[in-house]
Design an enzyme around this catalytic site. Structure first.
Site, short mmCIF file in Angstrom:
data_model
loop_
_atom_site.label_atom_id
_atom_site.label_comp_id
_atom_site.label_asym_id
_atom_site.label_seq_id
_atom_site.Cartn_x
_atom_site.Cartn_y
_atom_site.Cartn_z
N GLU A 1 -0.97 -3.00 -4.95
CA GLU A 1 -2.04 -2.31 -5.68
C GLU A 1 -2.50 -1.09 -4.88
O GLU A 1 -2.73 -0.01 -5.44
CB GLU A 1 -3.21 -3.27 -5.92
CG GLU A 1 -4.17 -2.84 -7.00
CD GLU A 1 -3.60 -2.98 -8.40
OE1 GLU A 1 -4.09 -2.26 -9.30
OE2 GLU A 1 -2.67 -3.78 -8.59
N TYR B 1 -6.81 -8.41 6.77
CA TYR B 1 -6.72 -8.25 5.31
C TYR B 1 -6.68 -9.60 4.63
O TYR B 1 -5.94 -10.51 5.02
CB TYR B 1 -5.47 -7.43 4.96
CG TYR B 1 -5.45 -6.97 3.54
CD1 TYR B 1 -6.51 -6.24 3.00
CD2 TYR B 1 -4.37 -7.25 2.71
CE1 TYR B 1 -6.50 -5.81 1.69
CE2 TYR B 1 -4.34 -6.81 1.39
CZ TYR B 1 -5.41 -6.10 0.89
OH TYR B 1 -5.40 -5.67 -0.41
N ARG C 1 -5.91 -10.52 1.45
CA ARG C 1 -4.97 -10.84 0.37
C ARG C 1 -3.58 -11.00 1.00
O ARG C 1 -2.85 -10.04 1.21
CB ARG C 1 -4.95 -9.75 -0.70
CG ARG C 1 -6.28 -9.67 -1.46
CD ARG C 1 -6.22 -8.72 -2.63
NE ARG C 1 -7.50 -8.64 -3.31
CZ ARG C 1 -8.43 -7.74 -3.06
NH1 ARG C 1 -8.22 -6.81 -2.13
NH2 ARG C 1 -9.57 -7.75 -3.71
N HIS D 1 1.77 -9.39 5.44
CA HIS D 1 0.60 -9.26 6.30
C HIS D 1 0.46 -10.50 7.16
O HIS D 1 1.11 -11.51 6.93
CB HIS D 1 -0.67 -9.07 5.47
CG HIS D 1 -0.52 -8.07 4.37
ND1 HIS D 1 -0.32 -6.74 4.61
CD2 HIS D 1 -0.52 -8.22 3.03
CE1 HIS D 1 -0.20 -6.11 3.45
NE2 HIS D 1 -0.31 -6.99 2.48
#
Length: 720
Positions: free
Chosen positions: A86, A300, A302, A345
């Site tokens: 995104e 992060y 997500r 990540h």
């Protein structure tokens, strides 16, 4: 010196990053997406390789102009949106608006908002990852195809305002299927038998469970057979057959992923997925913690990876040794493998181990601190040694019956020391002590306890278990779990009852319709394969156009077939026994944003509505009226007198049809945030409540709850 522009997504992040970069950098926020598909039209040219038609989002014109002006003044522009698909797509749209070549080194990415991470990212810009952009566009177009082609069909055939989503529809199906399992379930009776034994008349009593009869697993279907076994066991002799000792290790859980964070926040803190992600976003983007200024507190949020940076592991080991000792760190830093992880990540962890929750508590809101503490403790625990238990199993013979007693003693707390130190309830296993016995030793019977049980249907999904099953089945991705839950609730396809999801009649009807005419849309395996296809696009292993074409051809054919075959579907209305005081018709049950309510079937001629009053069967202590269930604007349940506003009795605690032994007032069920509940006397002055600390003054404050009641009543009068 040259000036550079850095564009991020949110003002909070901009403020934090600007502090790290200094005066030669200007940091601005795009406020999320600036371009999107138009709302008023389909916006996808299916005949031209599914080319999307993007337009500037209404109301963002001044912001776009401001960013363009800043870009013209800058010698370099860096797009620092979130490190996921995104975020990559937002950066791509920004590049288009600011006339930046996507192949230039204009994109910077970081997993945490710390000085080191930001400065390192600025030194290593890269071109935009167009494969990631394609994957995001493919998801957006797939959802647009389903939403803008299938929803109008539902409007025409079922009811106006309905909509269908590609991933959300599967979630509703899972909830509907579970409800069918529950309705079809046939409960069966069964009994278990426990013997209370001791070495002699003065020694402690311990429990031993019946595990075999004549060498076979016992099956005790009714009370008659249970009593027969009880009689035999009461006259039997008991002898120790075997004693087994072993050491059991309990390993820590891995650090949080998005899914596991949402599940634990529901279980331990009572947070919804939406609230969890909102708070996690705040912790990630940066909060002011005093002299240090704004700093990102977590990585992060997500992610589906459990991977942890070596530097973070080293910091954690140093802190663990300092706080607990060398014995509490394993020989090597632990690693946690996770199936089907994109591993883009790290896991969710604190950006600095030294920022212990207690040190920054005064700088965070209550809920921010709760979530940060959950993340900090989970990460520290994940880097610690296992807990070690000494376990003891005693096998006992009693004629043809075999019994077993099991006990355990915590020998070394390991990772559990983190939770013991913070007094977290439910983290520690209780010690079960057994006597030191030897094979051949006789035991004395104290009592035989038969217990009746009934098999239970599978439980309805709550927010934690729904997220868990979506992840396990490959439905959606970390960033989509919270929106899925919110969407299916807003559309009225499911409702939350006692913190669990129950499908509405409308939800079941739509799912059955989709099953018949669009089986792929609500097929779990098909939806999971589509997620895999999107992953392949992101990895540059598949073409966006090919994936969309393979989906659209059969979908388009199914749409045409459904248009011909489906007639108008009537949704049966539940008729109440309450007459409309205006026109006399019997009112029907309707579903609204805040739950069910009664409405006159004569709409639009008669627009009378009223709330559904559910009586508790308990009388008000002030006026002897009936106490009924009510809901706040946000849908939270509370209890008030039916004679409001003449009587202002209200309570958060559910009234019970049983009286206090001490004063005779009715009891209430008081629920705690972590799910535990206890029965209390409703009389705040009763001696049985001595020492009980009220969690919130709202529980006993008539002033606060009266304000809540007034808001509910005003809203209902306005809607009626």
């Amino acid at each position: 010196m040259s000036k550079a522009l850095v564009v991020v997504e949110s003002p909070a992040k901009a403020k934090t990053i600007e502090k790290f970069l200094g005066k030669n950098y200007t940091v601005k926020a795009s406020m999320g997406h600036l371009r999107d598909l138009p709302k008023s039209q389909f916006g996808v040219d299916v005949e031209n390789n599914f080319e999307p038609k993007y337009i500037n989002i209404r109301g963002r014109g001044d912001l776009i102009k401001s960013l363009k002006d800043e870009a013209k003044k800058a010698d370099a522009v860096y797009l620092a949106t979130d490190p996921d698909r995104e975020g990559e797509a937002i950066a791509w749209h920004l590049a288009h608006l600011l006339n930046i070549d996507p192949q230039k080194t204009c994109r910077i990415e970081f997993n945490e908002i710390t000085k080191t991470a930001i400065q390192q990212a600025i030194k290593n810009p890269r071109p935009l990852n167009l494969a990631r952009v394609d994957a995001q566009q493919a998801r957006r177009i797939l959802d647009r195809i389903v939403g803008y082609k299938l929803s109008p069909l539902l409007w025409r055939k079922v009811r106006k305002g309905l909509s269908a989503g590609r991933v959300q529809s599967v979630a509703v199906r899972l909830i509907c299927d579970r409800e069918k399992e529950i309705q079809a379930f046939q409960s069966e009776e069964y009994w278990t038998i426990t013997a209370k034994l001791r070495e002699n008349a003065k020694s402690p009593i311990f429990n031993a469970d019946l595990v075999a009869i004549d060498g076979k697993k016992p099956s005790i279907p009714d009370e008659k057979q249970a009593n027969q076994i009880k009689l035999e066991l009461e006259t039997a002799g008991y002898q120790v057959a075997d004693v087994r000792r072993r050491e059991r290790r309990r390993n820590p859980a891995p650090p949080f992923t998005t899914s596991s964070l949402q599940q634990e926040a529901v279980r331990k803190l009572g947070f919804t997925s939406r609230k969890t992600m909102m708070l996690a976003q705040q912790l990630y983007e940066g909060l002011d913690i005093g002299k240090s200024g704004p700093v990102g507190l977590i990585t992060y949020m997500r992610t589906d990876s459990t991977r942890v940076a070596e530097t973070a592991q080293a910091e954690a080991r140093d802190l663990i040794i300092q706080k607990f000792g060398i014995a509490y760190v394993p020989e090597k830093p632990p690693t946690y493998a996770k199936k089907n992880s994109q591993d883009a990540h790290e896991a969710i962890r604190p950006t600095s181990i030294e920022l212990e929750p207690a040190k920054i508590a005064s700088n965070l809101s209550r809920d921010q601190l709760k979530l940060y503490t959950l993340i900090w403790e989970r990460f520290i625990a994940s880097q610690m040694a296992p807990a070690v238990y000494d376990t003891l199993t005693i096998e006992i013979k009693a004629g043809r019956y075999d019994l077993r007693a099991t006990g355990s003693l915590l020998k070394f707390p390991g990772f559990m020391a983190v939770y013991i130190e913070s007094r977290e309830e439910g983290e520690d296993e209780k010690d079960v002590l057994l006597p030191e016995v030897t094979p051949g030793q006789s035991l004395k019977l104290h009592k035989i306890l038969p217990a009746q049980h009934f098999t239970e249907p599978p439980p309805r999904y709550n927010e934690a278990t729904l997220v868990k099953v979506l992840e396990e089945k490959g439905i959606g991705r970390p960033s989509t779990y919270a929106p899925i839950v919110e969407t299916i609730l807003e559309r009225g396809y499911v409702e939350r009852v006692e913190k669990r999801f129950r499908p509405t009649d409308l939800g079941c009807l739509v799912v059955d319709l989709l099953k018949d005419y669009f089986p792929d849309i609500v097929d779990v395996e098909f939806t999971a394969k589509m997620e895999d296809a999107l992953d392949y696009i992101a990895e540059d292993k598949a073409s966006r156009v090919e994936v969309l074409s393979e989906f659209y051809r059969p979908f388009s054919a199914a749409l045409a077939h459904a248009e011909e075959q489906i007639g108008h579907v009537e949704i049966p209305e539940e008729v109440s026994n309450v007459p409309c005081e205006i026109c006399g018709r019997m009112m029907v049950v309707k579903h609204g944003r805040y739950g069910n309510f009664l409405a006159c079937p004569g709409f639009p001629e008669c627009r009378n509505t009223k709330p559904i009053v559910k009586e508790t069967g308990v009388h008000c202590p002030k006026c002897q009226g009936m106490i009924v269930e009510r809901r706040t604007k946000r849908g939270k349940m509370f209890y008030g007198c039916q004679n409001y506003p003449q009587c202002d009795y209200v309570s958060w605690d559910a009234p019970l049809k049983e009286n206090c032994e001490a004063c005779g007032a009715f009891k209430v069920l008081h629920s705690f945030r972590k799910g535990r509940s206890t029965k209390l006397c409703s009389n705040l002055e009763c001696a049985t409540r001595a020492g009980f600390k009220t969690v919130s003054s709202k529980s006993a404050s008539a002033k606060t709850t009266k304000k809540t009641t007034n808001k509910v009543v005003k809203r209902r009068k306005k809607s009626g």
